[in-house]
Write a protein that holds these residues in place. Structure first.
Motif, PDB file in Angstrom:
ATOM      1  N   THR A   1       0.882  -0.998  -0.157  1.00  0.00           N
ATOM      2  CA  THR A   1      -0.050   0.096   0.232  1.00  0.00           C
ATOM      3  C   THR A   1       0.946   1.315  -0.229  1.00  0.00           C
ATOM      4  O   THR A   1       0.596   2.078  -0.766  1.00  0.00           O
ATOM      5  N   ALA A   2       1.875   1.460   0.733  1.00  0.00           N
ATOM      6  CA  ALA A   2       2.868   2.397   0.920  1.00  0.00           C
ATOM      7  C   ALA A   2       3.479   2.749  -0.488  1.00  0.00           C
ATOM      8  O   ALA A   2       3.585   3.764  -0.853  1.00  0.00           O
ATOM      9  N   ASP A   3       3.996   1.580  -0.985  1.00  0.00           N
ATOM     10  CA  ASP A   3       4.489   1.547  -2.458  1.00  0.00           C
ATOM     11  C   ASP A   3       3.422   2.093  -3.399  1.00  0.00           C
ATOM     12  O   ASP A   3       3.919   3.027  -4.361  1.00  0.00           O
TER      13      ASP A   3
ATOM     14  N   ARG B   1       5.330   7.678   7.227  1.00  0.00           N
ATOM     15  CA  ARG B   1       4.143   8.791   6.832  1.00  0.00           C
ATOM     16  C   ARG B   1       2.729   8.003   6.940  1.00  0.00           C
ATOM     17  O   ARG B   1       1.963   8.605   7.137  1.00  0.00           O
ATOM     18  N   LEU B   2       2.707   6.893   6.414  1.00  0.00           N
ATOM     19  CA  LEU B   2       1.689   5.992   6.358  1.00  0.00           C
ATOM     20  C   LEU B   2       1.080   5.564   7.743  1.00  0.00           C
ATOM     21  O   LEU B   2      -0.134   6.036   7.955  1.00  0.00           O
ATOM     22  N   HIS B   3       1.950   5.493   8.576  1.00  0.00           N
ATOM     23  CA  HIS B   3       1.633   5.145   9.946  1.00  0.00           C
ATOM     24  C   HIS B   3       1.177   6.484  10.644  1.00  0.00           C
ATOM     25  O   HIS B   3       0.024   6.100  11.208  1.00  0.00           O
ATOM     26  N   ARG B   4       1.752   7.579  10.664  1.00  0.00           N
ATOM     27  CA  ARG B   4       1.343   8.748  11.048  1.00  0.00           C
ATOM     28  C   ARG B   4      -0.047   9.258  10.484  1.00  0.00           C
ATOM     29  O   ARG B   4      -0.933   9.522  11.485  1.00  0.00           O
ATOM     30  N   CYS B   5      -0.054   9.041   9.215  1.00  0.00           N
ATOM     31  CA  CYS B   5      -1.596   9.465   8.660  1.00  0.00           C
ATOM     32  C   CYS B   5      -2.695   8.574   9.312  1.00  0.00           C
ATOM     33  O   CYS B   5      -3.638   8.979   9.524  1.00  0.00           O
ATOM     34  N   SER B   6      -2.189   7.183   9.327  1.00  0.00           N
ATOM     35  CA  SER B   6      -3.337   6.254  10.015  1.00  0.00           C
ATOM     36  C   SER B   6      -3.779   6.544  11.322  1.00  0.00           C
ATOM     37  O   SER B   6      -4.868   6.713  11.656  1.00  0.00           O
TER      38      SER B   6
ATOM     39  N   LYS C   1      -1.737  -1.634   9.938  1.00  0.00           N
ATOM     40  CA  LYS C   1      -1.804  -2.954  10.086  1.00  0.00           C
ATOM     41  C   LYS C   1      -3.088  -3.431  10.865  1.00  0.00           C
ATOM     42  O   LYS C   1      -3.919  -4.339  10.595  1.00  0.00           O
ATOM     43  N   THR C   2      -3.377  -2.521  11.921  1.00  0.00           N
ATOM     44  CA  THR C   2      -4.610  -2.610  12.590  1.00  0.00           C
ATOM     45  C   THR C   2      -5.848  -2.348  11.874  1.00  0.00           C
ATOM     46  O   THR C   2      -6.983  -3.162  11.596  1.00  0.00           O
ATOM     47  N   LEU C   3      -5.739  -1.343  10.751  1.00  0.00           N
ATOM     48  CA  LEU C   3      -6.815  -1.094  10.019  1.00  0.00           C
ATOM     49  C   LEU C   3      -6.991  -2.075   9.074  1.00  0.00           C
ATOM     50  O   LEU C   3      -8.218  -2.525   8.909  1.00  0.00           O
TER      51      LEU C   3
END
Length: 233
Positions: free
Chosen positions: A149-151, A159-164, A173-175
């Protein structure tokens, strides 16, 4: 009884629920946040990581369930601050403003319509959600890994983690796990055999599906499906 309909606010759902008995209605995690009305008061339900069990409050409820990632911008609060919580709207916004809004909702033809009007007015004065948020949900709900997803979205893992965390209340991962659970439940409720449900939803096997359902919902899959499905307070 739980009843829902599509909202005039894109992606949202308007619902009402009158529990048939004290403690009825297990709310399963779904990546969403809700604006709630109960007993004349306005509340907010944050994103759940496990099934939420009602606290015994009786009487009718109404709510607007927002599409994953959209509520934090409307409420002005990062989702992770409300994770696994139900809070009074007056804890987030000025109390005098919330009293005026509650009076308006209580004076509406029904609380659900009043809540929907409140959400529509709030959305009209708020910048639309970052399109990246819907893209994250779409990619993860399609079964893509977090790394893929990040790629695909051209964002780094951090950034993906902070945004999530800010938008959904927990990491990707939890989402992804919660979205997979809801895919599986939709398949199983439509009559798909459990083994096939596990394969189609993205689980390693039926035992993996059973463990995940029990951990996230608090019930075995068969018992969960045997209960009246509802998503309300």
């Amino acid at each position: 009884m739980y009843v829902e309909r599509a909202s005039r606010l894109p992606g949202a759902v308007v619902w009402t629920n009158t529990p048939s008995r004290t403690g009825a209605g297990r709310v399963l995690p779904d990546g969403c946040m809700d604006l709630l009305w109960h007993d004349g008061r306005l509340l907010v339900a944050g994103p759940d990581t496990r099934a939420h069990l009602p606290d015994g409050a009786t009487g009718p409820w109404a709510g607007v369930r927002f599409h994953p990632g959209t509520a934090p911008a409307l409420l002005g609060v990062p989702a992770h601050e409300l994770r696994d919580r139900r809070v009074a709207l007056a804890d987030l916004w000025p109390a005098a403003r919330v009293r005026r809004l509650a009076d308006r909702v209580n004076a509406a033809r029904d609380p659900a319509s009043g809540l929907e009007d409140l959400a529509l007015r709030q959305a009209a004065g708020t910048e639309p959600p970052d399109p990246l948020l819907r893209q994250i949900v779409t990619a993860l709900d399609a079964g893509r890994s977090v790394a893929a997803t990040a790629d695909a979205l051209g964002v780094g893992a951090r950034r993906l983690h902070r945004c999530s965390l800010s938008a959904f209340g927990y990491g990707p991962k939890t989402l992804a796990r919660i979205l997979r659970l809801n895919r599986a439940l939709a398949l199983a409720r439509s009559g798909v055999p459990f083994a096939e449900t596990a394969a189609r939803a993205g689980y390693a096997d039926q035992a993996h599906l059973a463990r995940d359902v029990r951990e996230l919902s608090g019930l075995p899959l068969g018992e969960l499906l045997g209960r009246a499905g509802q998503r309300g307070e």
